[in-house]
Each structure stands twice: as structure tokens, then as C-alpha cells.
Write a protein that holds these residues in place. Structure first.
Motif, PDB file in Angstrom:
ATOM      1  N   UNK A 199       0.678  -1.487   0.061  1.00 38.66           N
ATOM      2  CA  UNK A 199      -0.053   0.269   0.424  1.00 38.66           C
ATOM      3  C   UNK A 199       1.127   1.487  -0.086  1.00 38.66           C
ATOM      4  N   UNK A 200       0.286   2.359  -0.502  1.00 41.12           N
ATOM      5  CA  UNK A 200       1.257   3.022  -0.448  1.00 41.12           C
ATOM      6  C   UNK A 200       0.661   3.658   0.493  1.00 41.12           C
ATOM      7  N   UNK A 201       1.173   5.341   1.093  1.00 42.96           N
ATOM      8  CA  UNK A 201       1.125   5.751   2.657  1.00 42.96           C
ATOM      9  C   UNK A 201      -0.639   6.589   2.428  1.00 42.96           C
ATOM     10  N   UNK A 217      -0.607   5.823   9.065  1.00 38.06           N
ATOM     11  CA  UNK A 217       0.439   6.938   7.968  1.00 38.06           C
ATOM     12  C   UNK A 217       1.216   7.461   9.685  1.00 38.06           C
ATOM     13  N   UNK A 218       1.148   7.592  10.297  1.00 35.69           N
ATOM     14  CA  UNK A 218       1.785   7.845  11.937  1.00 35.69           C
ATOM     15  C   UNK A 218       2.803   7.147  11.863  1.00 35.69           C
ATOM     16  N   UNK A 219       2.736   5.776  11.842  1.00 29.64           N
ATOM     17  CA  UNK A 219       3.926   4.122  11.918  1.00 29.64           C
ATOM     18  C   UNK A 219       4.593   4.377  10.838  1.00 29.64           C
ATOM     19  N   UNK A 220       3.673   4.777  10.101  1.00 32.01           N
ATOM     20  CA  UNK A 220       5.235   5.154   8.612  1.00 32.01           C
ATOM     21  C   UNK A 220       5.899   6.256   9.070  1.00 32.01           C
ATOM     22  N   UNK A 232       8.504   5.391  10.976  1.00 32.86           N
ATOM     23  CA  UNK A 232       9.899   4.184  10.865  1.00 32.86           C
ATOM     24  C   UNK A 232      10.461   4.629   9.557  1.00 32.86           C
ATOM     25  N   UNK A 233       9.917   5.721   9.214  1.00 29.50           N
ATOM     26  CA  UNK A 233      11.065   6.059   7.917  1.00 29.50           C
ATOM     27  C   UNK A 233      11.921   7.411   8.836  1.00 29.50           C
ATOM     28  N   UNK A 234      11.695   7.679   9.539  1.00 24.94           N
ATOM     29  CA  UNK A 234      12.519   8.857  10.573  1.00 24.94           C
ATOM     30  C   UNK A 234      13.427   7.954  10.544  1.00 24.94           C
ATOM     31  N   UNK A 292      10.411   3.141   4.550  1.00 26.83           N
ATOM     32  CA  UNK A 292       9.342   1.857   4.965  1.00 26.83           C
ATOM     33  C   UNK A 292       8.993   0.996   4.221  1.00 26.83           C
ATOM     34  N   UNK A 293      10.089  -0.023   4.398  1.00 31.59           N
ATOM     35  CA  UNK A 293      10.084  -1.363   3.869  1.00 31.59           C
ATOM     36  C   UNK A 293       8.850  -1.693   3.309  1.00 31.59           C
ATOM     37  N   UNK A 294       8.449  -2.822   2.233  1.00 31.45           N
ATOM     38  CA  UNK A 294       7.891  -3.333   1.829  1.00 31.45           C
ATOM     39  C   UNK A 294       6.624  -3.452   2.520  1.00 31.45           C
ATOM     40  N   UNK A 295       7.548  -4.517   3.768  1.00 33.90           N
ATOM     41  CA  UNK A 295       6.874  -5.478   4.160  1.00 33.90           C
ATOM     42  C   UNK A 295       6.293  -5.192   5.570  1.00 33.90           C
TER      43      UNK A 295
END
Length: 178
Positions: free
Chosen positions: A7-9, A17-20, A23-25, A30-33
């Protein structure tokens, strides 16, 4: 068979989305899994918290990568083998050591007892060979260590199963075949 797409964000809940973003920070992407687990904010949040809990446990980051590798090998998870081969390399393991870890082998005899027990747990859906459990305790591990090991095996089995059911694209360099 239904194809599961990463999925996209915009395709996930606000909580995911907040978790993404977190993770990015932390790791830069955000790995695909992880994104795929994000279809369920509850699953992603629980997974991240459970995985993080073991960063303060019995096993070092380097040892956790060894456990991740042996469990992912047992479960034939190409995605997790790719990700954890890269991470194990970053933690200082050589290619030869990584292949050994995937087979349940280590130059450290104490840690090898943990690898063998983790491998047996994964192969037997938790019903590990009693001799491996005995060897684990004889090597100096205790009950806390056992439960930490079960937790790490469980976390990795979760991601292995997500990949098995989704077969999403692998976004890490592929691990070599054994």
C-alpha cells in the motif's frame, strides 16, 4: 489468486501513516513488508512494539540477526532472508558466518545452542527437541533467556508468514540460495 500490493501511505489508516512516519525517521524508509503489515494499524503497532522489546533483552543486536536468519531460513522467507542478511552484514558478520547462521551454526558455542533451539522451535512449530532445550540451559542460559528467544522466533515467524501470504516485492538485495 488475489495479488496483495504494497500500500501507499494514502491507502492506509491515519494511525498507520503515523507509524510509517516514525519508521521513516528511524531507518530512512518504510520497507515493503512493514508497509504491507500497515494494512492493519493494530498489527503494525503491535509488531513494532514487540520487536523493539527484544532490543533490551538477553540477546545482542548481532545475535538477534543470527536468530532472525535461522528462523527465516527454516520458513523459506526470501524477503526476511534478504533484509536480515543485509542487517547481519551491517552488524559485522561475514558472508561465511551468515551462511552458517542460516544453518544454525556459530563459532560461539554458547550462542550456537540458542540458534539450534530457535531452529528446532521453527521447524517443529514450537515443539523443540528436548535435547536442544537442555543444551541451551547447560550452556548458561536461563528461563528469561528462553522466553526472549521464543519472542524473537515469534516476531520473525510473523513477518515470515506475512511474506508467505503476500509475496510482496523484495526491496533489499536478495540473499544467496543455500
Amino acid at each position: 489468486m488475489k495479488t496483495i500490493n504494497v500500500p501507499t501511505k494514502e491507502q492506509v489508516s491515519e494511525q498507520s501513516q503515523l507509524l510509517f512516519e516514525a519508521i521513516t525517521k528511524k531507518i530512512g524508509k518504510v520497507p515493503n513488508l512493514y508497509a504491507t503489515i500497515g494494512y492493519s494499524a493494530n498489527a503494525l503497532k503491535g509488531f513494532l512494539e514487540f520487536e523493539e522489546a527484544f532490543s533490551h533483552g538477553t540477546f545482542s543486536a548481532k545475535e538477534r540477526e543470527g536468530i532472525n536468519l535461522v528462523v527465516s531460513q527454516v520458513n523459506h522467507c526470501s524477503y526476511c532472508l534478504a533484509a536480515h542478511t543485509m542487517l547481519a552484514s551491517m552488524k559485522g558478520y561475514t558472508n561465511e558466518e551468515i551462511i552458517g547462521l542460516r544453518k544454525g551454526l556459530s563459532d560461539d558455542s554458547k550462542f550456537q545452542t540458542a540458534l539450534k533451539l530457535a531452529k528446532s522451535m521453527a521447524e517443529n512449530k514450537g515443539e523443540a527437541d528436548a535435547s536442544f532445550k537442555d543444551a541451551f540451559f547447560e550452556a548458561g542460559y536461563n528461563e528469561t533467556d528462553l522466553i526472549d528467544l521464543v519472542g524473537i522466533v515469534t516476531v520473525r515467524t510473523f513477518t515470515n508468514y506475512v511474506y508467505a501470504l503476500t509475496e510482496i516485492p523484495i526491496d533489499f538485495p536478495r540473499a544467496s540460495e543455500l
